[in-house]
Design an enzyme around this catalytic site. Structure first.
Site, PDB file in Angstrom:
ATOM      1  N   SER A  56      44.814  43.742  44.294  1.00  0.00           N
ATOM      2  CA  SER A  56      43.356  43.776  44.420  1.00  0.00           C
ATOM      3  C   SER A  56      42.651  42.683  43.630  1.00  0.00           C
ATOM      4  CB  SER A  56      42.822  45.137  43.971  1.00  0.00           C
ATOM      5  OG  SER A  56      43.155  45.389  42.628  1.00  0.00           O
ATOM      6  N   HIS A 281      37.296  45.194  37.933  1.00  0.00           N
ATOM      7  CA  HIS A 281      37.784  44.093  38.760  1.00  0.00           C
ATOM      8  C   HIS A 281      36.823  42.910  38.701  1.00  0.00           C
ATOM      9  CE1 HIS A 281      40.625  46.908  40.423  1.00  0.00           C
ATOM     10  NE2 HIS A 281      41.150  45.962  41.183  1.00  0.00           N
TER      11      HIS A 281
END
Length: 305
Positions: A56, A281
């Site tokens: 990811s 993230h």
């Protein structure tokens, strides 16, 4: 560490000295099992066939525009930045949120095994993998859950070291041979490619300070998780250098833009993002920064790290 079930360079991160030494020694042994050689491929010049592999942190979940719902992949992730700048003639990004090293050989929903994207004429490959093998997202969940037990202490570190050996250090050492296997497979399928192993960005303050409750970790666990990520990146650097690949440091270029910074300054989103990105993230700025780091590494030629 991830939406990928990888929540986490970003992402380094103390009954540590003995356990850390053993783990890093193990990484060196795994790396040394491959014959050292200079990374080969098309060099700093133009590449024509680029393939991106990863989890990811590569895919860019929730960053506009999402172009693959199954993998939560963005067209503004760092591979897209690299492909546009290098004006490659063929570009295939098969990174997928949640990927582990096993997904190089195993499908994820509609995403075929990532290694299947490689061909003999592939001349550039980037690989960012290992965070989910170590257990980024479960680490974040565990540390957040334990923080209320001792907000000013290090309950997460104590939990992972309750046996006398830090289990995250062990997990990193156990991931090393898995990454070695991936790199060997990449070289076998794309024998003329220049291969770059991309590290994880700076997720937490490099000075070890915290930012509770924006990031709900106990104050002394911030330094512990920072060091864990740095240890993961060191393992990736060692494995790359001894397996005909080059390492791309994305930690240093993103330092000072971690998830504790103000929204205008951060490139990694906290557990409650303010910009379109998965928790813990990179946002679009973070992906762009990682792209610049890859491009800088490509400009430096092919010498082994």
């Amino acid at each position: 560490m991830a939406h990928d079930t990888d929540a986490g360079r970003p992402a380094g991160r103390r009954r540590w000295p003995i356990a850390a030494g053993a783990a890093l020694g193990g990484c060196a042994l795994f790396a040394a099992s491959a014959v050292p050689a200079v990374a080969h491929g098309a060099g700093p010049g133009r590449h024509t066939h680029y393939v991106s592999l990863g989890d990811s942190y590569t895919a860019g979940p929730l960053i506009p525009q999402q172009v693959d719902a199954n993998c939560a992949r963005s067209d503004h992730n760092y591979p897209s930045v690299v492909a546009a700048e290098r004006t490659v003639t063929a570009f295939k990004d098969v990174s997928c949120s949640g990927a582990t090293t096993e997904n190089m050989w195993k499908s994820q929903g509609t995403n075929a095994p990532q290694l299947d994207a490689l061909q003999r004429d592939t001349d550039l490959v980037t690989v960012q993998i290992g965070g989910n093998d170590v257990g980024f997202s479960s680490i974040i969940g565990t540390c957040a859950r334990l923080s209320s037990q001792d907000p000013t202490g290090n309950p997460c570190q104590r939990a992972y070291a309750s046996s006398g050996i830090d289990q995250l250090t062990v997990a990193i050492a156990q991931t090393a041979p898995k990454v070695v296997r991936v790199l060997r497979a990449v070289h076998a399928r794309a024998p003329h490619a220049r291969v770059l192993v991309v590290g994880y960005p700076d997720l937490l303050p490099d000075d070890g300070s915290g930012c509770y409750p924006s990031v709900p970790f106990a104050s002394k666990d911030f330094a512990y998780l920072r060091d864990t990520e740095k240890r993961l990146n060191l393992m990736l650097r060692l494995v790359a250098g001894w397996n005909r690949a080059q390492y791309v440091d994305t930690y240093w270029p993103t330092r000072g833009h971690d998830m504790c910074k103000a929204p205008a300054d951060r490139w990694i989103e906290p557990l409650q993002p303010a910009s379109p990105a998965a928790p813990a993230h990179p946002n679009a700025k973070g992906e762009a920064a990682m792209g610049r780091a890859v491009l800088e590494r490509l400009s430096q030629g092919r010498g082994r790290d």
